[in-house]
Design an enzyme around this catalytic site. Sequence first.
Site, short mmCIF file in Angstrom:
data_model
loop_
_atom_site.label_atom_id
_atom_site.label_comp_id
_atom_site.label_asym_id
_atom_site.label_seq_id
_atom_site.Cartn_x
_atom_site.Cartn_y
_atom_site.Cartn_z
N ASP A 29 0.88 -1.08 0.07
CA ASP A 29 -0.07 0.01 -0.05
C ASP A 29 0.83 1.35 -0.06
OD1 ASP A 29 -3.27 0.73 1.19
OD2 ASP A 29 -1.89 2.13 1.08
N ASN A 84 -12.95 -2.83 2.46
CA ASN A 84 -13.75 -1.79 2.50
C ASN A 84 -14.80 -1.90 1.42
OD1 ASN A 84 -12.83 -0.55 4.88
ND2 ASN A 84 -11.18 0.32 3.24
N GLY A 90 -16.29 3.07 3.54
CA GLY A 90 -15.04 3.50 3.42
C GLY A 90 -14.07 3.13 2.23
N HIS A 97 -10.29 -4.85 -3.46
CA HIS A 97 -8.83 -5.28 -2.77
C HIS A 97 -9.21 -5.75 -1.50
CE1 HIS A 97 -9.49 -0.93 -2.57
NE2 HIS A 97 -8.94 -1.05 -1.32
N HIS A 99 -6.95 -5.47 2.24
CA HIS A 99 -5.99 -5.12 2.93
C HIS A 99 -5.39 -6.10 3.89
CE1 HIS A 99 -6.69 -0.58 2.21
NE2 HIS A 99 -7.87 -1.06 1.84
P1 5GP Z 1 -9.85 1.69 -0.02
O1 5GP Z 1 -10.05 2.99 0.99
O2 5GP Z 1 -10.25 1.95 -1.23
O3 5GP Z 1 -10.14 0.22 1.05
O4 5GP Z 1 -8.24 1.50 0.06
C1 5GP Z 1 -7.52 2.03 -1.12
C2 5GP Z 1 -5.92 2.03 -0.74
O5 5GP Z 1 -5.27 2.01 -1.88
C3 5GP Z 1 -5.47 3.01 0.23
O6 5GP Z 1 -4.84 2.24 1.35
C4 5GP Z 1 -4.41 3.75 -0.44
O7 5GP Z 1 -3.30 4.07 0.40
C5 5GP Z 1 -4.07 2.77 -1.50
N1 5GP Z 1 -3.57 3.56 -2.90
C6 5GP Z 1 -4.36 4.30 -3.43
N2 5GP Z 1 -3.71 4.86 -4.46
C7 5GP Z 1 -2.48 3.87 -4.70
C8 5GP Z 1 -1.47 3.69 -5.42
O8 5GP Z 1 -1.28 4.25 -6.77
N3 5GP Z 1 -0.55 2.71 -5.22
C9 5GP Z 1 -0.64 2.27 -3.95
N4 5GP Z 1 0.52 1.10 -3.80
N5 5GP Z 1 -1.62 2.14 -3.37
C10 5GP Z 1 -2.57 3.05 -3.40
#
Ligand code: 5GP
Length: 110
Positions: A29, A84, A90, A97, A99
């Site tokens: 991440d 999420n 969130g 994906h 986490h």
């Molecule tokens: P969500 O809130 O959708 O569950 O999580 C999205 C995650 O993707 C966040 O933890 C954020 O830090 C990560 N993220 C967003 N854009 C990028 C990116 O361009 N590269 C990487 N490696 N992580 C990303």
Amino acid sequence: MTCIFCKIIDGSIPSKKIFENHELIAFHDAHPVDKVHFLITPKKHIENLIACSEIDKDIISNMLLLAPKLAKELGLKGFRTMINSGVEGGQEVFHMHFHVYGGGSKLVKI
Ligand code: 5GP
Ligand code: ZN
């Protein structure tokens, strides 16, 4: 195509990749919330768990089964898994994906 994770999958956006096969990829991440924090995502663009159907059950189970393997490779003895789903869940990136994170000392029990 505007999906960030599809761009990571096709290589047009760089990532710190941990794993890749025909179906899934995993990468660190960009904004880790713990010492180790990576994401497991399918190559197929599925928005989230809400958009999943019966035909995605192999992808979902393979994503979950991959988590402990990669966590172990990265030195974790235990980890948290967070998924999420939807704006009200969130979710910020609308390509499903999981986490996986751990290794630090800031474990907040929920
Ligand atoms: P969500 O809130 O959708 O569950 O999580 C999205 C995650 O993707 C966040 O933890 C954020 O830090 C990560 N993220 C967003 N854009 C990028 C990116 O361009 N590269 C990487 N490696 N992580 C990303
Ligand atoms: Zn996508």
